[in-house]
Every structure is written in structure tokens, then in C-alpha cells.
Design a protein around this motif. Structure first.
Motif, PDB file in Angstrom:
ATOM      1  N   ARG A 108     -29.678 -39.084  36.682  1.00  0.00           N
ATOM      2  CA  ARG A 108     -29.370 -38.061  35.677  1.00  0.00           C
ATOM      3  C   ARG A 108     -28.561 -38.653  34.532  1.00  0.00           C
ATOM      4  O   ARG A 108     -28.787 -38.334  33.377  1.00  0.00           O
ATOM      5  CB  ARG A 108     -28.620 -36.897  36.312  1.00  0.00           C
ATOM      6  N   HIS A 109     -27.620 -39.565  34.837  1.00  0.00           N
ATOM      7  CA  HIS A 109     -26.867 -40.237  33.774  1.00  0.00           C
ATOM      8  C   HIS A 109     -27.801 -41.089  32.922  1.00  0.00           C
ATOM      9  O   HIS A 109     -27.717 -41.088  31.684  1.00  0.00           O
ATOM     10  CB  HIS A 109     -25.748 -41.102  34.346  1.00  0.00           C
ATOM     11  N   ALA A 110     -28.701 -41.824  33.558  1.00  0.00           N
ATOM     12  CA  ALA A 110     -29.650 -42.659  32.825  1.00  0.00           C
ATOM     13  C   ALA A 110     -30.549 -41.806  31.941  1.00  0.00           C
ATOM     14  O   ALA A 110     -30.812 -42.157  30.784  1.00  0.00           O
ATOM     15  CB  ALA A 110     -30.489 -43.487  33.800  1.00  0.00           C
ATOM     16  N   MET A 111     -31.014 -40.693  32.452  1.00  0.00           N
ATOM     17  CA  MET A 111     -31.878 -39.803  31.670  1.00  0.00           C
ATOM     18  C   MET A 111     -31.110 -39.251  30.472  1.00  0.00           C
ATOM     19  O   MET A 111     -31.663 -39.156  29.379  1.00  0.00           O
ATOM     20  CB  MET A 111     -32.399 -38.660  32.547  1.00  0.00           C
ATOM     21  N   GLY A 112     -29.847 -38.938  30.655  1.00  0.00           N
ATOM     22  CA  GLY A 112     -29.028 -38.457  29.550  1.00  0.00           C
ATOM     23  C   GLY A 112     -28.893 -39.495  28.446  1.00  0.00           C
ATOM     24  O   GLY A 112     -28.965 -39.164  27.257  1.00  0.00           O
ATOM     25  N   ARG A 113     -28.729 -40.759  28.834  1.00  0.00           N
ATOM     26  CA  ARG A 113     -28.628 -41.833  27.834  1.00  0.00           C
ATOM     27  C   ARG A 113     -29.945 -42.009  27.091  1.00  0.00           C
ATOM     28  O   ARG A 113     -29.963 -42.239  25.885  1.00  0.00           O
ATOM     29  CB  ARG A 113     -28.187 -43.138  28.496  1.00  0.00           C
ATOM     30  N   VAL A 114     -31.054 -41.901  27.799  1.00  0.00           N
ATOM     31  CA  VAL A 114     -32.372 -42.035  27.159  1.00  0.00           C
ATOM     32  C   VAL A 114     -32.596 -40.911  26.171  1.00  0.00           C
ATOM     33  O   VAL A 114     -33.034 -41.126  25.036  1.00  0.00           O
ATOM     34  CB  VAL A 114     -33.500 -42.048  28.229  1.00  0.00           C
ATOM     35  N   LEU A 115     -32.264 -39.685  26.562  1.00  0.00           N
ATOM     36  CA  LEU A 115     -32.441 -38.550  25.662  1.00  0.00           C
ATOM     37  C   LEU A 115     -31.511 -38.621  24.455  1.00  0.00           C
ATOM     38  O   LEU A 115     -31.901 -38.281  23.340  1.00  0.00           O
ATOM     39  CB  LEU A 115     -32.217 -37.239  26.425  1.00  0.00           C
ATOM     40  N   ALA A 116     -30.289 -39.100  24.671  1.00  0.00           N
ATOM     41  CA  ALA A 116     -29.348 -39.238  23.570  1.00  0.00           C
ATOM     42  C   ALA A 116     -29.813 -40.298  22.577  1.00  0.00           C
ATOM     43  O   ALA A 116     -29.693 -40.125  21.363  1.00  0.00           O
ATOM     44  CB  ALA A 116     -27.955 -39.580  24.097  1.00  0.00           C
TER      45      ALA A 116
END
Length: 119
Positions: A108-116
Motif C-alpha cells: 500500500r505504501h508503494a502504491m501510494g508512491r506510484v500514484l503520487a
């Protein structure tokens, strides 16, 4: 309101798990006495993911990707293999341990960085 949403999500989670388990043979179709059934722990599994979600202060609503879900279930089933019998149910701490090691929070943290980065 939050309890209603939580209750609804648990029911949806349990329904999805029931549908997946419906394709499995019923107890009376098995060659030996049946043991543990995953559906019995739908609430414990959901709560373990919800706890991890809140402890990590993840944004948005709880959504469980299939990979961390499958990993958590695999961890519990492998750990429980030798104890399986008709009355067996994994302890809540085992579900918590499995979710912590499922890479749910990390993904979930990785996905947040990708979306950001995409924004």
C-alpha cells in the motif's frame, strides 16, 4: 455509521470467501473427517487487515489486494497444518502475524508512491 460500513464490508468479505469455498468439496464428500474451514475466520482475517491498515495510518478505505490476502492465508494454513482437526481454529495473534508478513502495508505504501509520482 462506521459500524455500519464495517459490518457491510465484513459481510461482503464473508460472501466472497463463501463463494470461493463453495467450489470446495463439502465435509461429507471428503475421504476423511473434515478439519478447519477458512470461512470460520473471515472476521478475524478482516480485522487483522483492518488493524494493520489503521496502525500504518494508510489513507483511504481498507482494500485488500489478492496477493497479500493469499500470502496471509498461506502463512496461517502452513503454520496450522500439523494442528488441523475438527475443532481447530487459528488464534487471532496468528492472523495478525500473517498479515504483518503478507507485505500488505508495504504494497500500500508503494502504491501510494506510484500514484503520487503519476500525479
Amino acid at each position: 455509521m462506521a459500524d455500519d460500513v464495517f459490518g457491510c464490508r465484513v459481510l461482503m468479505f464473508r460472501a466472497a470467501l463463501s463463494s470461493a469455498c463453495a467450489r470446495l468439496p463439502h465435509d461429507d464428500e471428503l475421504p476423511r473427517p473434515a478439519g478447519y474451514r477458512l470461512i470460520k475466520d473471515a472476521d478475524a482475517l478482516w480485522c487483522a487487515f483492518e488493524t494493520a491498515h489503521h496502525k500504518a495510518n494508510l489513507p483511504d478505505q481498507l482494500e485488500i489486494p489478492m496477493e497479500p490476502f493469499a500470502r496471509a492465508v498461506e502463512i496461517v494454513l502452513k503454520d496450522s497444518e500439523l494442528r488441523d482437526d475438527r475443532g481447530y481454529t487459528p488464534e487471532v495473534v496468528l492472523w495478525d502475524h500473517a498479515v504483518r508478513h503478507s507485505a500488505y502495508v508495504q504494497s500500500r505504501h508503494a502504491m501510494g508512491r506510484v500514484l503520487a509520482a503519476a500525479a
